[in-house]
Design a protein around this motif. Structure first.
Motif, short mmCIF file in Angstrom:
data_model
loop_
_atom_site.label_atom_id
_atom_site.label_comp_id
_atom_site.label_asym_id
_atom_site.label_seq_id
_atom_site.Cartn_x
_atom_site.Cartn_y
_atom_site.Cartn_z
N GLN A 115 46.27 -9.94 -90.71
CA GLN A 115 44.84 -10.21 -90.58
C GLN A 115 44.30 -9.29 -89.51
OE1 GLN A 115 43.85 -14.34 -89.86
NE2 GLN A 115 42.14 -14.14 -91.24
N SER A 116 43.27 -8.54 -89.88
CA SER A 116 42.68 -7.53 -88.99
C SER A 116 43.74 -6.53 -88.51
CB SER A 116 42.01 -8.20 -87.79
OG SER A 116 40.99 -9.07 -88.21
N GLY A 117 44.66 -6.17 -89.40
CA GLY A 117 45.67 -5.18 -89.09
C GLY A 117 46.82 -5.70 -88.24
N LYS A 118 46.85 -6.99 -87.96
CA LYS A 118 47.87 -7.57 -87.09
C LYS A 118 48.74 -8.53 -87.90
CE LYS A 118 48.34 -10.42 -82.98
NZ LYS A 118 47.61 -11.27 -82.03
N LEU A 119 50.07 -8.44 -87.73
CA LEU A 119 50.98 -9.36 -88.39
C LEU A 119 50.81 -10.74 -87.77
CD1 LEU A 119 53.37 -9.81 -90.35
CD2 LEU A 119 54.88 -9.27 -88.44
N VAL A 120 50.39 -11.71 -88.58
CA VAL A 120 50.14 -13.06 -88.05
C VAL A 120 51.10 -14.10 -88.62
CG1 VAL A 120 47.72 -12.68 -87.45
CG2 VAL A 120 48.29 -13.44 -89.75
N LEU A 121 51.55 -13.92 -89.85
CA LEU A 121 52.43 -14.89 -90.49
C LEU A 121 53.50 -14.17 -91.29
CD1 LEU A 121 49.61 -17.16 -91.96
CD2 LEU A 121 51.02 -17.73 -89.99
N HIS A 122 54.59 -14.88 -91.58
CA HIS A 122 55.59 -14.33 -92.49
C HIS A 122 56.13 -15.46 -93.37
CE1 HIS A 122 58.62 -15.93 -89.73
NE2 HIS A 122 59.49 -15.77 -90.70
N GLU A 138 56.13 -24.29 -104.06
CA GLU A 138 55.25 -24.07 -102.93
C GLU A 138 56.06 -23.54 -101.75
OE1 GLU A 138 53.42 -27.90 -102.36
OE2 GLU A 138 51.83 -27.40 -103.79
N VAL A 139 55.58 -22.44 -101.17
CA VAL A 139 56.27 -21.81 -100.05
C VAL A 139 55.28 -21.71 -98.89
CG1 VAL A 139 57.48 -19.74 -99.27
CG2 VAL A 139 57.67 -20.47 -101.65
N ARG A 140 55.65 -22.27 -97.74
CA ARG A 140 54.79 -22.20 -96.55
C ARG A 140 55.08 -20.92 -95.77
NH1 ARG A 140 51.69 -26.30 -95.66
NH2 ARG A 140 52.24 -28.33 -96.48
N VAL A 141 54.02 -20.31 -95.28
CA VAL A 141 54.18 -19.19 -94.37
C VAL A 141 54.20 -19.73 -92.96
CG1 VAL A 141 53.21 -17.43 -95.89
CG2 VAL A 141 51.69 -18.73 -94.42
N THR A 142 54.92 -19.06 -92.07
CA THR A 142 55.09 -19.52 -90.70
C THR A 142 54.58 -18.46 -89.73
OG1 THR A 142 57.34 -18.66 -90.63
CG2 THR A 142 57.08 -20.95 -91.34
N PRO A 143 54.26 -18.84 -88.51
CA PRO A 143 53.77 -17.85 -87.54
C PRO A 143 54.80 -16.75 -87.30
CG PRO A 143 53.36 -20.08 -86.75
CD PRO A 143 54.22 -20.21 -87.97
N ALA A 144 54.32 -15.54 -87.19
CA ALA A 144 55.20 -14.40 -86.89
C ALA A 144 55.52 -14.44 -85.40
CB ALA A 144 54.50 -13.09 -87.25
N LEU A 145 56.72 -14.05 -85.08
CA LEU A 145 57.14 -14.06 -83.67
C LEU A 145 56.82 -12.79 -82.98
CD1 LEU A 145 60.56 -15.82 -84.21
CD2 LEU A 145 58.42 -16.83 -83.46
#
Length: 145
Positions: A115-122, A138-145
């Motif tokens: 989002q806005s060029g920044k990795l936010v989730l994976h 259904e697959v949940r995305v999680t916050p990127a570290l």
């Protein structure tokens, strides 16, 4: 014969032609019908389907089907898709060629959200054991570290 006397005559003829009735406007084209059913998968391909949860609206999503080396690193790309988040559950359909699966090779589906060029989730890696069409649910995305 000089052309000068013909010039006003040509100008009058041109103006008379332009002053005629205008043709009726063309009827508007019918709106394109958006089909809800995706095109069928070609016989020589297989597909992975599912739904990503918690993808923010406007986020860019990339899913990639990869062969993984013995050290856990991506080795070869077997297929990928790019999607745009809507804020609602995001369905996906990734097609791949089953001939690229080789015995003993680890294959994973991986995903990331920018989002806005920044990795936010994976997306947590999904192990794909067989070169067959599969529904991952259904697959949940999680916050990127």
């Amino acid at each position: 014969m000089p052309l000068r006397p013909l010039a006003p005559l040509c100008l009058v003829a041109l103006l008379a032609a332009c002053a005629g009735e205008t043709p009726p406007p063309a009827p508007p084209a019918p709106p394109a019908v958006k089909s809800e059913q995706p095109a069928p998968t070609p016989a020589h391909l297989r597909e992975l389907t599912g739904t990503l949860l918690d993808v923010p609206a406007g986020a860019d999503v990339e899913l990639a089907l990869l062969t993984i080396s013995d050290r856990g690193l991506p080795h070869k790309l077997l297929g990928n898709i790019q999607l745009r988040g809507t804020g609602a559950p995001l369905p996906f359909r990734l097609q791949f060629n089953p001939e690229n699966f080789h015995q003993g090779i680890r294959v994973e589906l991986r995903g990331r959200v920018h989002q806005s060029g920044k990795l936010v989730l994976h997306m947590p890696s999904q192990l794909i054991r067989e070169p067959q069409s599969q529904t991952l649910g259904e697959v949940r995305v999680t916050p990127a570290l």
